[in-house]
Enzyme design. Structure first.
Site, mmCIF file in Angstrom:
data_model
loop_
_atom_site.group_PDB
_atom_site.id
_atom_site.type_symbol
_atom_site.label_atom_id
_atom_site.label_comp_id
_atom_site.label_asym_id
_atom_site.label_seq_id
_atom_site.Cartn_x
_atom_site.Cartn_y
_atom_site.Cartn_z
ATOM 1 N N HIS A 141 -0.900 0.149 -10.004
ATOM 2 C CA HIS A 141 -1.660 -0.817 -8.966
ATOM 3 C C HIS A 141 -2.061 -2.012 -9.726
ATOM 4 O O HIS A 141 -3.277 -2.337 -9.898
ATOM 5 C CB HIS A 141 -2.630 -0.108 -8.020
ATOM 6 C CG HIS A 141 -3.088 -0.738 -6.792
ATOM 7 N ND1 HIS A 141 -3.479 -0.159 -5.826
ATOM 8 C CD2 HIS A 141 -3.212 -1.963 -6.688
ATOM 9 C CE1 HIS A 141 -3.637 -0.710 -4.799
ATOM 10 N NE2 HIS A 141 -3.512 -2.270 -5.199
ATOM 11 N N GLU B 234 -3.022 7.643 -4.797
ATOM 12 C CA GLU B 234 -3.466 7.040 -5.998
ATOM 13 C C GLU B 234 -4.977 7.819 -6.638
ATOM 14 O O GLU B 234 -5.788 8.101 -5.948
ATOM 15 C CB GLU B 234 -3.690 5.429 -5.940
ATOM 16 C CG GLU B 234 -2.438 4.897 -5.748
ATOM 17 C CD GLU B 234 -2.580 3.393 -5.481
ATOM 18 O OE1 GLU B 234 -3.660 3.062 -5.882
ATOM 19 O OE2 GLU B 234 -1.765 2.663 -4.895
ATOM 20 N N ARG C 152 0.861 -0.982 -0.190
ATOM 21 C CA ARG C 152 -0.015 0.103 -0.156
ATOM 22 C C ARG C 152 0.757 1.145 0.071
ATOM 23 O O ARG C 152 1.954 1.359 0.675
ATOM 24 C CB ARG C 152 -0.996 -0.093 1.308
ATOM 25 C CG ARG C 152 -2.071 -1.008 1.183
ATOM 26 C CD ARG C 152 -3.047 -0.395 -0.093
ATOM 27 N NE ARG C 152 -4.460 -1.229 -0.107
ATOM 28 C CZ ARG C 152 -4.561 -2.250 -0.759
ATOM 29 N NH1 ARG C 152 -3.569 -2.549 -1.676
ATOM 30 N NH2 ARG C 152 -5.578 -2.615 -0.901
#
Ligand code: DGY
Length: 323
Positions: free
Chosen positions: A289, A271, A242
């Site tokens: 991602h 993000e 993360r």
């Protein structure tokens, strides 16, 4: 009896969307536009279950829907830091996630980042595409050898172990790790993994550091300016866990100062925004991602949400309940 009403917040692979229609009265998101906080709040007032994912911020405000109809949050993802778990519990919501099925694809992606940044693959690809390549020469774009080096793993859970297995067995890497809840001795032996008592010890010895810790408040900026300085000067940082586990501003400074050699990142603090200080660097590999992004895995993740929800609405314990 009428079917439970469920809403899916983003597009899913077609066959899982089709499968949802059997047990549920399902509202799909064909446009795949992220739902606003107001839309999410409405969803909790209107549907029996909300099938959310990492891009949906389900905070106390979203969960303040009154009256609240939803009883289940089926999160499409193993990580569930997008959900305020305390607020969900306070409103008697059950929360499930999708572990196991994405372990291999995420570990593969961590290795992709590690190999790409060590061997300058992104830079090389840009070089060829730009037409700048003038031909082979002995000193051209020399990278860093991976085989036989030391990999430090922060968090030796399912994904950390899968990375260790690939690195140790495939690339003969020495594996060091820090994890406050380590796997048992037999697992460590099979991975050739050596425990270290602190994150700092791992950072000081590893040629590559790969982060596989959960996004808890304690792990926020676990890799900060001080800890980046503890890494070996030629070392690389890999993060496919993360974004907020790594202090992105501190990482940019460490890269500017040459404190570390490079980074491979699949996740970012805000993000889809990526720090401008990363975007123009050659010694970082940046991916959007993609950890679990294989067709097989995304179908399996959808099936897990389905399986959890079917169990829940049948009055049984969902196999992957996290709250
Ligand atoms: C997860 O499952 O937590 C991933 O980050 C999303 O694929």
């Amino acid at each position: 009896m009428s079917k439970p009403r469920v809403i899916v917040t983003r597009r899913w692979p077609e066959q899982v969307e089709a499968a949802l229609a059997e047990p549920f009265d399902v509202q799909l998101n064909r446009d795949d536009k992220a739902m606003s906080p107001a839309d999410l709040r409405d969803a909790f007032a209107t549907y029996d279950a909300v099938f959310s994912t990492v891009t949906d911020r389900i905070d106390a405000d979203v969960l303040s829907a009154a009256p609240l109809r939803a009883r289940l949050i089926g999160n499409f993802g193993v990580g569930f830091n997008n959900i305020d778990i305390a607020a969900a519990k306070a409103r008697d919501l059950v929360v499930t996630n999708t572990p196991d099925v994405l372990t291999d694809s995420t570990a593969d992606l961590a290795m992709t980042l590690l190999l790409s940044v060590a061997r300058r693959a992104g830079e090389g690809e840009r070089h060829v595409r730009s037409g700048a390549w003038s031909g082979w020469r002995p000193t051209h774009m020399m990278g860093t050898e991976v085989t036989g080096k030391t990999l430090g793993i922060i968090g030796l859970g399912r994904i950390g172990q899968a990375v260790a297995r690939r690195a140790h067995r495939g690339f003969r890497m020495r594996i060091l790790f820090f994890d406050p809840f380590p796997p048992d001795e037999a697992v460590l032996q099979s991975l050739g993994a050596e425990p270290r008592a602190t994150v700092e010890e791992v950072l000081g010895e590893a040629d590559f550091v790969s982060v596989h810790a959960p996004a808890t408040p304690e792990n926020h900026h676990l890799i900060n300016a001080e800890r980046l300085k503890m890494m070996k000067p030629g070392a690389f940082l890999i993060n496919s866990a993360r974004g907020d586990i790594v202090d992105e501003a501190a990482l940019c400074q460490a890269l500017d100062a040459g404190t570390i050699a490079g980074a491979g990142l699949d996740v970012f603090e805000a993000e889809p925004r990526v720090s401008p200080g990363l975007l123009d660097r050659e010694n970082v590999v940046l991916l959007p991602h993609l950890g679990s992004a294989t067709r097989e895995t995304r179908i399996a993740m959808g099936n897990k949400v389905l399986e959890n929800a079917i169990a829940f609405f049948a009055g049984a314990a969902p196999p992957n309940r996290v709250a």
